[in-house]
Design a protein around this motif. Structure first.
Motif, PDB file in Angstrom:
ATOM      1  N   LEU A  44       0.821  -1.208   0.000  1.00 54.55           N
ATOM      2  CA  LEU A  44       0.000   0.000   0.000  1.00 54.55           C
ATOM      3  C   LEU A  44       0.854   1.256   0.000  1.00 54.55           C
ATOM      4  N   PHE A  45       1.835   1.313   0.876  1.00 55.55           N
ATOM      5  CA  PHE A  45       2.632   2.537   0.972  1.00 55.55           C
ATOM      6  C   PHE A  45       3.756   2.582  -0.057  1.00 55.55           C
ATOM      7  N   SER A  46       3.938   1.525  -0.836  1.00 57.27           N
ATOM      8  CA  SER A  46       4.871   1.616  -1.956  1.00 57.27           C
ATOM      9  C   SER A  46       4.228   2.331  -3.138  1.00 57.27           C
ATOM     10  N   TYR A  47       2.889   2.490  -3.104  1.00 57.65           N
ATOM     11  CA  TYR A  47       2.221   3.248  -4.164  1.00 57.65           C
ATOM     12  C   TYR A  47       2.709   4.694  -4.199  1.00 57.65           C
ATOM     13  N   GLY A  48       3.028   5.231  -3.032  1.00 64.07           N
ATOM     14  CA  GLY A  48       3.472   6.624  -2.999  1.00 64.07           C
ATOM     15  C   GLY A  48       4.941   6.796  -3.271  1.00 64.07           C
ATOM     16  N   ALA A  49       5.672   5.702  -3.437  1.00 67.63           N
ATOM     17  CA  ALA A  49       7.105   5.794  -3.684  1.00 67.63           C
ATOM     18  C   ALA A  49       7.377   6.014  -5.167  1.00 67.63           C
ATOM     19  N   THR A  50       8.487   6.637  -5.452  1.00 65.43           N
ATOM     20  CA  THR A  50       8.853   6.915  -6.838  1.00 65.43           C
ATOM     21  C   THR A  50      10.256   6.389  -7.120  1.00 65.43           C
ATOM     22  N   GLY A  51      10.503   6.109  -8.407  1.00 65.91           N
ATOM     23  CA  GLY A  51      11.828   5.686  -8.823  1.00 65.91           C
ATOM     24  C   GLY A  51      12.302   4.424  -8.130  1.00 65.91           C
ATOM     25  N   LYS A  52      13.530   4.487  -7.617  1.00 64.86           N
ATOM     26  CA  LYS A  52      14.130   3.312  -7.005  1.00 64.86           C
ATOM     27  C   LYS A  52      13.437   2.899  -5.704  1.00 64.86           C
ATOM     28  N   LEU A  53      12.660   3.797  -5.124  1.00 63.51           N
ATOM     29  CA  LEU A  53      11.999   3.474  -3.861  1.00 63.51           C
ATOM     30  C   LEU A  53      10.849   2.487  -4.038  1.00 63.51           C
ATOM     31  N   ARG A  54      10.431   2.241  -5.289  1.00 64.41           N
ATOM     32  CA  ARG A  54       9.333   1.316  -5.525  1.00 64.41           C
ATOM     33  C   ARG A  54       9.670  -0.108  -5.063  1.00 64.41           C
ATOM     34  N   TRP A  55      10.933  -0.474  -5.088  1.00 56.48           N
ATOM     35  CA  TRP A  55      11.307  -1.826  -4.709  1.00 56.48           C
ATOM     36  C   TRP A  55      11.199  -2.054  -3.206  1.00 56.48           C
ATOM     37  N   LEU A  56      10.989  -0.979  -2.429  1.00 57.42           N
ATOM     38  CA  LEU A  56      10.851  -1.136  -0.988  1.00 57.42           C
ATOM     39  C   LEU A  56       9.655  -2.014  -0.623  1.00 57.42           C
ATOM     40  N   GLY A  57       8.594  -1.948  -1.448  1.00 56.17           N
ATOM     41  CA  GLY A  57       7.426  -2.776  -1.199  1.00 56.17           C
ATOM     42  C   GLY A  57       7.768  -4.258  -1.253  1.00 56.17           C
ATOM     43  N   ALA A  58       8.578  -4.644  -2.247  1.00 59.45           N
ATOM     44  CA  ALA A  58       8.980  -6.044  -2.373  1.00 59.45           C
ATOM     45  C   ALA A  58       9.842  -6.480  -1.198  1.00 59.45           C
ATOM     46  N   VAL A  59      10.708  -5.596  -0.727  1.00 57.87           N
ATOM     47  CA  VAL A  59      11.548  -5.916   0.438  1.00 57.87           C
ATOM     48  C   VAL A  59      10.671  -6.151   1.666  1.00 57.87           C
ATOM     49  N   GLY A  60       9.657  -5.298   1.835  1.00 53.48           N
ATOM     50  CA  GLY A  60       8.749  -5.457   2.965  1.00 53.48           C
ATOM     51  C   GLY A  60       8.005  -6.782   2.926  1.00 53.48           C
ATOM     52  N   VAL A  61       7.601  -7.201   1.734  1.00 50.78           N
ATOM     53  CA  VAL A  61       6.901  -8.484   1.583  1.00 50.78           C
ATOM     54  C   VAL A  61       7.814  -9.642   1.952  1.00 50.78           C
ATOM     55  N   VAL A  62       9.062  -9.602   1.483  1.00 44.74           N
ATOM     56  CA  VAL A  62      10.021 -10.670   1.785  1.00 44.74           C
ATOM     57  C   VAL A  62      10.272 -10.756   3.289  1.00 44.74           C
ATOM     58  N   LEU A  63      10.417  -9.603   3.938  1.00 43.93           N
ATOM     59  CA  LEU A  63      10.639  -9.590   5.381  1.00 43.93           C
ATOM     60  C   LEU A  63       9.442 -10.181   6.128  1.00 43.93           C
ATOM     61  N   ALA A  64       8.230  -9.813   5.703  1.00 41.79           N
ATOM     62  CA  ALA A  64       7.023 -10.322   6.354  1.00 41.79           C
ATOM     63  C   ALA A  64       6.921 -11.836   6.216  1.00 41.79           C
ATOM     64  N   LEU A  65       7.212 -12.346   5.035  1.00 47.14           N
ATOM     65  CA  LEU A  65       7.158 -13.795   4.821  1.00 47.14           C
ATOM     66  C   LEU A  65       8.220 -14.520   5.637  1.00 47.14           C
ATOM     67  N   ALA A  66       9.383 -13.901   5.785  1.00 43.33           N
ATOM     68  CA  ALA A  66      10.447 -14.508   6.592  1.00 43.33           C
ATOM     69  C   ALA A  66      10.022 -14.609   8.058  1.00 43.33           C
ATOM     70  N   VAL A  67       9.354 -13.567   8.558  1.00 43.50           N
ATOM     71  CA  VAL A  67       8.839 -13.599   9.931  1.00 43.50           C
ATOM     72  C   VAL A  67       7.870 -14.770  10.106  1.00 43.50           C
ATOM     73  N   ALA A  68       6.953 -14.923   9.145  1.00 43.52           N
ATOM     74  CA  ALA A  68       5.953 -15.999   9.222  1.00 43.52           C
ATOM     75  C   ALA A  68       6.612 -17.369   9.212  1.00 43.52           C
ATOM     76  N   VAL A  69       7.621 -17.559   8.383  1.00 48.97           N
ATOM     77  CA  VAL A  69       8.309 -18.852   8.297  1.00 48.97           C
ATOM     78  C   VAL A  69       8.926 -19.218   9.640  1.00 48.97           C
ATOM     79  N   PHE A  70       9.655 -18.284  10.243  1.00 43.56           N
ATOM     80  CA  PHE A  70      10.297 -18.577  11.527  1.00 43.56           C
ATOM     81  C   PHE A  70       9.270 -18.722  12.649  1.00 43.56           C
ATOM     82  N   ASP A  71       8.136 -18.020  12.543  1.00 47.11           N
ATOM     83  CA  ASP A  71       7.087 -18.168  13.547  1.00 47.11           C
ATOM     84  C   ASP A  71       6.476 -19.562  13.485  1.00 47.11           C
ATOM     85  N   TYR A  72       6.261 -20.073  12.277  1.00 46.41           N
ATOM     86  CA  TYR A  72       5.724 -21.432  12.143  1.00 46.41           C
ATOM     87  C   TYR A  72       6.745 -22.485  12.582  1.00 46.41           C
ATOM     88  N   VAL A  73       8.017 -22.239  12.305  1.00 47.92           N
ATOM     89  CA  VAL A  73       9.058 -23.160  12.782  1.00 47.92           C
ATOM     90  C   VAL A  73       9.056 -23.187  14.305  1.00 47.92           C
TER      91      VAL A  73
END
Length: 259
Positions: A120-149
């Motif tokens: 959602l908040f990557s919509y307001g990002a421009t240029g190179k900052l757009r990839w921040l959304g993907a980084v946030g998704v990867v971090l969130a999924l990593a948290v979930a993986v370790f939580d399930y472990v």
């Protein structure tokens, strides 16, 4: 894109509301934990540093820590005894087993919130900052993986016939990684919200949301080094979920009513 933006915002708010409700259900369920029979009067664990029995189980370093929080040296027998008595819901092993089952439902809810925030908040990002959304998704999924472990290891420990240092460390290792990643993810998202040009929130509301989410992340990271801080850090995470729901869904509904 605007329609997708609106749907993402509603999905985020609904997931945050559901996660908040689940968080409260888990807290209420811990009221059945038999505090009066703990080794130190039912108040704190790990040398008087941790109040929550769940956190005490997650951060156990040795066999004695497990025995303290599970209130038995043979918790498999304790669990078996509890299932055939009227006091099953007040048995420490049963309470923690139920809480861990609830956590398996809570994980996808809060992970969905983190992912939606990132996109959602990557919509307001421009240029190179757009990839921040993907980084946030990867971090969130990593948290979930370790939580399930962590939950898998907790279930394994709750069914084991004998408590060992290895069982304790098998839980605490993924748990510490999970809390570290969750703190880093919240801090990352808070920073991302602050620099975003997301236009549907007033500046004050955006900064308050950023400070709440980022601040809860900082508290979680610091709490790993100073365990008593978890008394405030864990509720701060729950509060961040509630504020995300109210802050993002409320203005959207008011805008829909006007239209």
């Amino acid at each position: 894109m605007l329609r997708d933006h609106a749907r993402l915002r509603v999905a985020l708010a609904v997931l945050a509301a559901l996660a908040t409700v689940m968080f409260l259900i888990m807290l209420i369920g811990l009221a059945h934990y038999p505090k009066k029979t703990t080794a130190n009067g039912g108040k704190k664990f790990h040398c008087q540093q941790i109040v929550s029995p769940v956190l005490a189980l997650e951060l156990a370093d040795k066999k004695e820590d497990l025995e303290e929080v599970l209130q038995t040296t043979n918790h498999a027998k304790s669990f078996a005894d509890a299932t055939i008595t009227e006091n099953a819901d007040k048995n420490a092993v049963c309470v923690l087993r139920i809480n861990t089952q609830q956590d398996c439902v809570f994980i996808p809810l809060y992970t969905g919130v983190l992912i939606c925030l990132a996109w959602l908040f990557s919509y307001g990002a421009t240029g190179k900052l757009r990839w921040l959304g993907a980084v946030g998704v990867v971090l969130a999924l990593a948290v979930a993986v370790f939580d399930y472990v962590e939950d898998y290891k907790m279930f394994k420990a709750l069914r084991a016939q004998q408590l060992t240092d290895g069982l304790a460390q098998a839980i605490s290792c993924p748990s510490r990684v999970k809390w570290s990643l969750l703190g880093a993810t919240l801090l990352f998202l808070g920073t991302m919200i602050a620099i975003s040009r997301f236009g549907d929130l007033r500046r004050g509301a955006k900064w308050f949301l950023a400070a709440t989410i980022g601040g809860s992340g900082v508290m979680l990271i610091v709490a790993l080094c100073h365990l008593p801080l978890f008394v405030w850090a864990n509720p701060a995470f729950g509060g961040a979920l509630a504020i995300s729901a109210a802050g993002l869904l409320g203005p959207f509904l008011r805008k829909s009513d006007r239209s």
